[in-house]
Scaffold this active site. Structure first.
Site, short mmCIF file in Angstrom:
data_model
loop_
_atom_site.label_atom_id
_atom_site.label_comp_id
_atom_site.label_asym_id
_atom_site.label_seq_id
_atom_site.Cartn_x
_atom_site.Cartn_y
_atom_site.Cartn_z
N GLU A 266 1.06 -1.08 0.00
CA GLU A 266 -0.08 -0.11 0.03
C GLU A 266 0.84 1.20 0.07
O GLU A 266 1.53 1.59 1.11
CB GLU A 266 -0.88 -0.02 1.11
CG GLU A 266 -1.98 1.01 1.13
CD GLU A 266 -1.83 2.25 1.70
OE1 GLU A 266 -1.39 3.25 0.88
OE2 GLU A 266 -1.88 2.32 2.86
N CYS A 300 -1.83 8.59 3.20
CA CYS A 300 -1.69 8.32 1.76
C CYS A 300 -2.50 8.67 0.61
O CYS A 300 -2.35 8.77 -0.46
CB CYS A 300 -1.19 6.76 1.64
SG CYS A 300 -2.37 5.96 2.60
#
Length: 497
Positions: A266, A300
């Site tokens: 990720e 993120c």
């Protein structure tokens, strides 16, 4: 419903856990080296932490491998026992949540209220979600041709190497541990060197919860030594990593050069947030502001590219600048402050350098853009307009409180521009028109799309990215499957069953 009461943080909290955790014991590093972890609000040292390297990773992997052997105590546990351990760990986090959140705010710099109401709760939720999954992992019987009985087994992938980032240290440590244990794996976790303290506190709770020795091991250390040793270790079966795209590429290379270990990544993002003229403007301005400013922009999937329709562009910019100027920045233990510091000096310098590049390349700085004070790593909430897609600020992940506002004319144009990035982690669209919402949501190259909201997460739903934002999915049953191998068994039978 009234807002939940936030307790006072622990005053003068002593940093108790600074050693490596292997086989349910806290030990010194083999080399005897330590590294300092810094309070980003002050720039002062919080503690010296034992610095694990290859030798310590080797010890931790050996412990995890021994715990995974077929005749080991852990492998004899019922699946429901693994669930019970995860439930117990979640309960202990809840019981220690004030200490954990105080420690996280000291080590990471995020506001205490956000730590308490967000991160600690998320850690509990993900552990409880996968605890319930532990005894519900099932195979299939398959009507194969011929005189055979055919079935599948879902077996744990083996020893897992987990590497967590510094932006959500406790929450993401729990998010790596939970599916791995539910699946029956053992693991070695390396927390980010900037924020190791809550992971080591968590280690003490792992032992208290009753996990057998070697099942969960936690090794603080540097990325280029401990992290590299973990990703390249031939006895690690899977790596799960959250962090930068650059490190993710190194992990893929390490897997290819060693044992082709399974990999879940990720990684970074440059997420588009698209505002149509029929949206609720006040609401869209506030949610777009929070989408990039929350957690000091260190998310993120932050909404770092805000696309606004030309009909409302000027007013949206005016209100966004006004909101950014009102955002309070300072001591993260002061409940009046919405933002604390960036995580460290390296991140501070990176953000300021990218802001300067935006100004140099011709973007218009509407507000902010400077460091706040000379103590700690604080950055002013910043808004840019007149940004073009060729600018570094439009292409690179800034990972700071920097909002970029673009103007667009129509749906097809904004879809093309939103997808003009090497990333594809998340996106959002604000509109009251369901046809527009679905067209945009289905056309965006992103793993998660929000409609009229942002940063809404549920552990029942998968999360992950397209393109260079990652590989595989976390959470939901997809996240559990990443820790399982599927075996097909054929049993010859005398007659057709």
């Amino acid at each position: 419903m009234s807002a939940p009461k936030i307790p006072e943080p622990v005053k003068d909290l002593k940093v108790e856990f600074t050693k490596i955790f292997i086989n349910n014991e806290f030990v010194d590093s083999v080399s005897g080296k330590t590294f300092a972890t810094i309070n980003p609000s002050t720039g002062e040292k919080l503690a010296e932490v034992q610095e694990g390297d290859k030798a310590d990773i080797d010890k931790a992997v050996a412990a995890a491998r021994a715990a995974f052997k077929r005749d080991a105590e852990y492998r004899k546990h019922d699946a429901s026992d693994r669930g019970r351990l995860l439930f117990k760990l979640a309960d202990l986090i809840e019981a220690h949540r004030v200490q954990l959140r105080t420690l996280e705010t000291l080590d990471n710099g995020k506001p205490f209220a956000m730590s308490y109401l967000g991160d600690t709760l998320m850690a509990q939720k993900v552990l409880r979600y996968y605890a319930g999954f532990a005894d519900k992992i099932v195979g299939q019987t398959i009507p194969a041709d011929g005189n055979v009985f055919c079935y599948t087994r879902h077996e744990p992938v083996g020893v897992v190497g987990a590497i967590t980032p510094w932006n959500f240290p406790l929450h993401l440590a729990a998010s790596k541990i939970a599916p791995a244990i539910a699946a029956g794996c053992t693991l070695v976790l390396k927390p980010a060197e900037q924020t190791p303290l809550t992971a080591l506190y968590l280690a003490s709770l792992v032992k208290q919860a009753g996990f057998p020795a070697g099942v969960i091991n936690i090794v603080p250390g540097l990325g280029h030594t401990a992290g590299a040793a973990l990703t390249n270790h031939p006895d690690i079966n899977k790596i799960t990593f959250t962090g930068s795209t650059e490190v993710g590429q190194l992990i893929i290379q390490g897997s290819g050069k060693t044992n082709l270990k399974r990999v879940t990544l990720e990684l970074g993002g440059k997420s588009p947030n698209i505002i149509f003229p029929d949206s609720d403007l006040d609401y869209a301005v506030e949610v777009s502001h929070q989408a990039i400013m929350a957690n000091m922009g260190q998310v993120c999937c932050a909404g770092s590219r805000t696309f606004v329709h030309e009909d409302i562009y000027e007013e949206f910019v005016r209100r966004s600048v006004e909101r950014a100027k009102k955002r309070t920045v300072g001591d993260p233990f002061d409940p009046k402050n919405e933002n604390g510091p960036q995580v460290d000096e390296t991140q501070l310098k990176k953000i300021l350098e990218l802001i300067e590049s935006g100004k140099t390349e011709g973007a218009k700085l509407e507000c902010g853009g400077k460091r706040l004070g000379d103590k700690g790593y604080f950055v002013e909430p910043t808004v840019f307009t007149d940004v073009t897609s060729s600018m570094r600020v439009a292409k690179e992940e800034i990972f700071g409180p920097v909002q970029l506002i673009f103007k667009f004319k129509d749906v097809d144009e904004v879809i093309e521009r939103a997808n003009d990035t090497s990333y594809g982690l998340a996106a959002a669209v604000f509109t009251k028109n369901i046809d527009t919402a679905l067209k945009v949501a289905n056309s965006l190259e992103a793993g998660t799309v929000w409609v009229n909201t942002y940063n809404h997460f549920a552990f029942q739903a998968p999360f992950g990215g397209y393109k260079m934002s990652g590989q595989g999915r976390e959470f939901g049953h997809y996240g559990l499957e990443a820790f399982l191998e599927v075996k097909t068994v054929y049993v010859r039978t005398p007659t057709k069953l």
